[in-house]
Scaffold this active site. Structure first.
Site, PDB file in Angstrom:
ATOM      1  CE1 TYR A  49      26.416  -9.034  -0.313  1.00 18.13           C
ATOM      2  CE2 TYR A  49      24.853 -10.788  -0.838  1.00 18.13           C
ATOM      3  CZ  TYR A  49      25.820 -10.251  -0.008  1.00 18.13           C
ATOM      4  OH  TYR A  49      26.190 -10.923   1.120  1.00 18.13           O
ATOM      5  CG  PHE A  78      -1.541   1.206   1.655  1.00 15.26           C
ATOM      6  CD1 PHE A  78      -2.149   2.067   0.752  1.00 15.26           C
ATOM      7  CD2 PHE A  78      -1.523   1.566   3.002  1.00 15.26           C
ATOM      8  CE1 PHE A  78      -2.719   3.268   1.178  1.00 15.26           C
ATOM      9  CE2 PHE A  78      -2.082   2.751   3.437  1.00 15.26           C
ATOM     10  CZ  PHE A  78      -2.674   3.611   2.519  1.00 15.26           C
ATOM     11  CG  HIS A  97      -4.976  -6.885   0.661  1.00 14.34           C
ATOM     12  ND1 HIS A  97      -6.123  -7.626   0.754  1.00 14.34           N
ATOM     13  CD2 HIS A  97      -4.098  -7.622  -0.051  1.00 14.34           C
ATOM     14  CE1 HIS A  97      -5.943  -8.763   0.129  1.00 14.34           C
ATOM     15  NE2 HIS A  97      -4.712  -8.787  -0.370  1.00 14.34           N
ATOM     16  CD  GLN A 123      28.768  -1.593  16.479  1.00 23.14           C
ATOM     17  OE1 GLN A 123      27.652  -1.730  16.965  1.00 23.14           O
ATOM     18  NE2 GLN A 123      29.523  -2.617  16.135  1.00 23.14           N
ATOM     19  CE1 TYR A 161       3.885  -4.118  11.622  1.00 26.75           C
ATOM     20  CE2 TYR A 161       3.040  -2.830  13.462  1.00 26.75           C
ATOM     21  CZ  TYR A 161       3.418  -2.923  12.125  1.00 26.75           C
ATOM     22  OH  TYR A 161       3.334  -1.813  11.318  1.00 26.75           O
TER      23      TYR A 161
HETATM   24  P1  NAD Z   1       1.504  -3.557   3.216  1.00 23.99           P
HETATM   25  O1  NAD Z   1       1.255  -4.863   3.858  1.00 23.99           O
HETATM   26  O2  NAD Z   1       0.566  -3.094   2.156  1.00 23.99           O
HETATM   27  O3  NAD Z   1       2.976  -3.485   2.616  1.00 23.99           O
HETATM   28  C1  NAD Z   1       4.051  -4.240   3.089  1.00 23.99           C
HETATM   29  C2  NAD Z   1       4.804  -4.792   1.898  1.00 23.99           C
HETATM   30  O4  NAD Z   1       5.924  -5.553   2.363  1.00 23.99           O
HETATM   31  C3  NAD Z   1       3.940  -5.763   1.060  1.00 23.99           C
HETATM   32  O5  NAD Z   1       4.058  -5.436  -0.296  1.00 23.99           O
HETATM   33  C4  NAD Z   1       4.540  -7.132   1.383  1.00 23.99           C
HETATM   34  O6  NAD Z   1       4.346  -8.060   0.333  1.00 23.99           O
HETATM   35  C5  NAD Z   1       5.982  -6.774   1.634  1.00 23.99           C
HETATM   36  N1  NAD Z   1       6.701  -7.756   2.453  1.00 23.99           N
HETATM   37  C6  NAD Z   1       6.295  -8.350   3.604  1.00 23.99           C
HETATM   38  N2  NAD Z   1       7.237  -9.186   4.057  1.00 23.99           N
HETATM   39  C7  NAD Z   1       8.279  -9.101   3.185  1.00 23.99           C
HETATM   40  C8  NAD Z   1       9.549  -9.747   3.098  1.00 23.99           C
HETATM   41  N3  NAD Z   1       9.949 -10.634   4.024  1.00 23.99           N
HETATM   42  N4  NAD Z   1      10.345  -9.445   2.042  1.00 23.99           N
HETATM   43  C9  NAD Z   1       9.957  -8.565   1.087  1.00 23.99           C
HETATM   44  N5  NAD Z   1       8.758  -7.934   1.118  1.00 23.99           N
HETATM   45  C10 NAD Z   1       7.939  -8.205   2.153  1.00 23.99           C
HETATM   46  O7  NAD Z   1       1.584  -2.477   4.393  1.00 23.99           O
HETATM   47  P2  NAD Z   1       1.739  -0.894   4.350  1.00 23.99           P
HETATM   48  O8  NAD Z   1       0.575  -0.334   5.035  1.00 23.99           O
HETATM   49  O9  NAD Z   1       2.092  -0.437   3.002  1.00 23.99           O
HETATM   50  O10 NAD Z   1       2.993  -0.721   5.339  1.00 23.99           O
HETATM   51  C11 NAD Z   1       4.294  -0.437   4.849  1.00 23.99           C
HETATM   52  C12 NAD Z   1       5.230  -0.243   6.030  1.00 23.99           C
HETATM   53  O11 NAD Z   1       4.778   0.839   6.844  1.00 23.99           O
HETATM   54  C13 NAD Z   1       5.315  -1.467   6.944  1.00 23.99           C
HETATM   55  O12 NAD Z   1       6.650  -1.621   7.369  1.00 23.99           O
HETATM   56  C14 NAD Z   1       4.438  -1.099   8.117  1.00 23.99           C
HETATM   57  O13 NAD Z   1       4.853  -1.720   9.291  1.00 23.99           O
HETATM   58  C15 NAD Z   1       4.624   0.415   8.180  1.00 23.99           C
HETATM   59  N6  NAD Z   1       3.449   1.056   8.802  1.00 23.99           N
HETATM   60  C16 NAD Z   1       2.267   1.198   8.117  1.00 23.99           C
HETATM   61  C17 NAD Z   1       1.185   1.781   8.759  1.00 23.99           C
HETATM   62  C18 NAD Z   1      -0.129   1.993   8.067  1.00 23.99           C
HETATM   63  O14 NAD Z   1      -1.065   2.507   8.682  1.00 23.99           O
HETATM   64  N7  NAD Z   1      -0.294   1.668   6.809  1.00 23.99           N
HETATM   65  C19 NAD Z   1       1.294   2.206  10.095  1.00 23.99           C
HETATM   66  C20 NAD Z   1       2.503   2.016  10.759  1.00 23.99           C
HETATM   67  C21 NAD Z   1       3.584   1.451  10.098  1.00 23.99           C
END
Ligand code: NAD
Ligand code: UDP
Length: 319
Positions: free
Chosen positions: A68, A17, A185, A166, A149
């Site tokens: 890499y 997203f 989603h 570091q 999380y």
């Molecule tokens: P999202 O689930 O739509 O996006 C996360 C993306 O990471 C997805 O495309 C998923 O396929 C990918 N992903 C997950 N595990 C992975 C892995 N091991 N290797 C490679 N890709 C991987 O969620 P989002 O809302 O777009 O969130 C993006 C980031 O922002 C996240 O780190 C989330 O913790 C952080 N965040 C979002 C919100 C929110 O309200 N949307 C709030 C706080 C933090």
């Protein structure tokens, strides 16, 4: 284009997203973007419209394994963000946050890239201080259903600051509060998408608990603007910095607004509150205002209208 040179930018979780909006914005600014994703919660559809752009590359890769590549900047967003998805495989969630951070920090160290971490308001847990400022250490259950999380993201912050101290790495840590908008989603389980999907289908709106818990909701365009301002801020500003909309709403109020804006016939149904569900959450964004000149500009009503239009389009296309 901003008054910076064209850069090679890696976005992990770029097909999700927030990531897909960030890819779009950075490409529009003239940069080269490498989007890395394992498609756990993100989809190719989210970035399909970017595939024809010669400055855009999409790579299927899991960040728990080393990568890499040569890059100038890294935005580390990979991690499922919705409770339903991150609790589906909690061990993988912790691995993604912790091993993912180690791998991306290692990459940043090798190529001397600047690195941004998508941290979260969840590092404050169920806060006992309100609103939350960055100097609040939080109130987090280390062994509950949300811990994979919350603690994963806390450990990632620790790693970022240890690499900063570091190895003198240039780091930028954003604590993101609830964000919503197009490309969430539909089965994400988060409250805005759930309520809109339920309202558009005239299905019952599932309010957890009595709906008196509150959240503040930031529209995606504002959030992406905050990310870029943070990345471009002077090197001595590392964060952590709260990014979010400080205007607070109860979940019941949100449900009523969604019903009104969609003209839905849905009725509210009250379901049990999930465990460790925070009662209240609101960012103090004074630091972002001072250091980044940033605050959210899109009112809830405006953002909901755009998000509803997105879901209407999505449902029309699958009919
Ligand atoms: P999202 O689930 O739509 O996006 C996360 C993306 O990471 C997805 O495309 C998923 O396929 C990918 N992903 C997950 N595990 C992975 C892995 N091991 N290797 C490679 N890709 C991987 O969620 P989002 O809302 O777009 O969130 C993006 C980031 O922002 C996240 O780190 C989330 O913790 C952080 N965040 C979002 C919100 C929110 O309200 N949307 C709030 C706080 C933090
Ligand atoms: N929530 C709700 N109904 C839903 C989904 C969520 O009442 O269908 C509530 C949830 O219990 C929480 C709030 O809405 O109190 C925000 O939940 P979300 O999962 O969007 O984000 P988070 O809890 O991480 O802030």
């Amino acid at each position: 284009m901003r008054n910076t040179d064209r850069k090679r930018i890696l976005i992990t979780g770029g097909a999700g997203f927030l990531g897909s909006h960030l890819c779009e914005r950075l490409l529009a600014e003239g940069h080269d973007v490498l989007c890395v994703d394992n498609f756990f919660t993100g989809t190719k559809d989210n970035v399909a419209h970017l595939l024809g752009n010669p400055r855009f590359e999409l790579l299927r890769h899991d960040v728990t394994f080393p990568l890499y590549v040569e890059m100038d900047e890294i935005y580390n967003l990979a991690c499922p963000a919705s409770p339903v998805h991150y609790q589906h495989d909690p061990v993988q969630t912790t691995k993604t946050s912790v091993h993912g951070a180690i791998n991306m920090l290692g990459l940043a160290k090798r190529v001397r890239a600047k690195i941004f971490q998508a941290s979260t308001s969840e590092v404050y847990g169920d806060p006992q201080v309100h609103p939350q400022r960055e100097n609040y250490w939080g109130h987090v259950n280390p062994i509950g259903f949300r811990s994979c999380y919350d603690e994963g993201k806390r450990c990632a912050e620790t790693l970022f600051f240890d690499y900063y101290r570091q190895h003198r790495l240039r780091i930028k840590v954003a604590r993101i509060f609830n964000t919503y908008g197009p490309r969430m989603h539909p089965n994400d389980g988060r409250v805005v998408s759930n309520f809109i999907v339920q309202a558009l289908k005239n299905e019952p709106i599932t309010v957890y608990g009595d709906g008196s818990q509150s959240r503040s909701f930031c529209y995606v365009d504002d959030m992406i603007d905050g990310f870029i301002r943070l990345m471009d801020s002077p090197d001595d500003f590392t964060g952590p910095v709260n990014l979010g909309n400080p205007t607070e709403f109860t979940i019941e109020e949100l449900s009523k607004r969604v019903i009104a804006l969609t003209g839905s016939k849905s009725k509210l149904v009250y379901k049990p509150l999930p465990s460790d569900d925070p009662v209240q959450r609101q960012p103090d964004i004074s630091l972002a205002r001072t250091k980044l000149g940033w605050e959210s500009t899109v009112a809830l009503e405006q953002g909901l209208v755009k998000t509803i239009a997105y879901f209407e389009g999505l449902f029309r296309s699958v009919r």
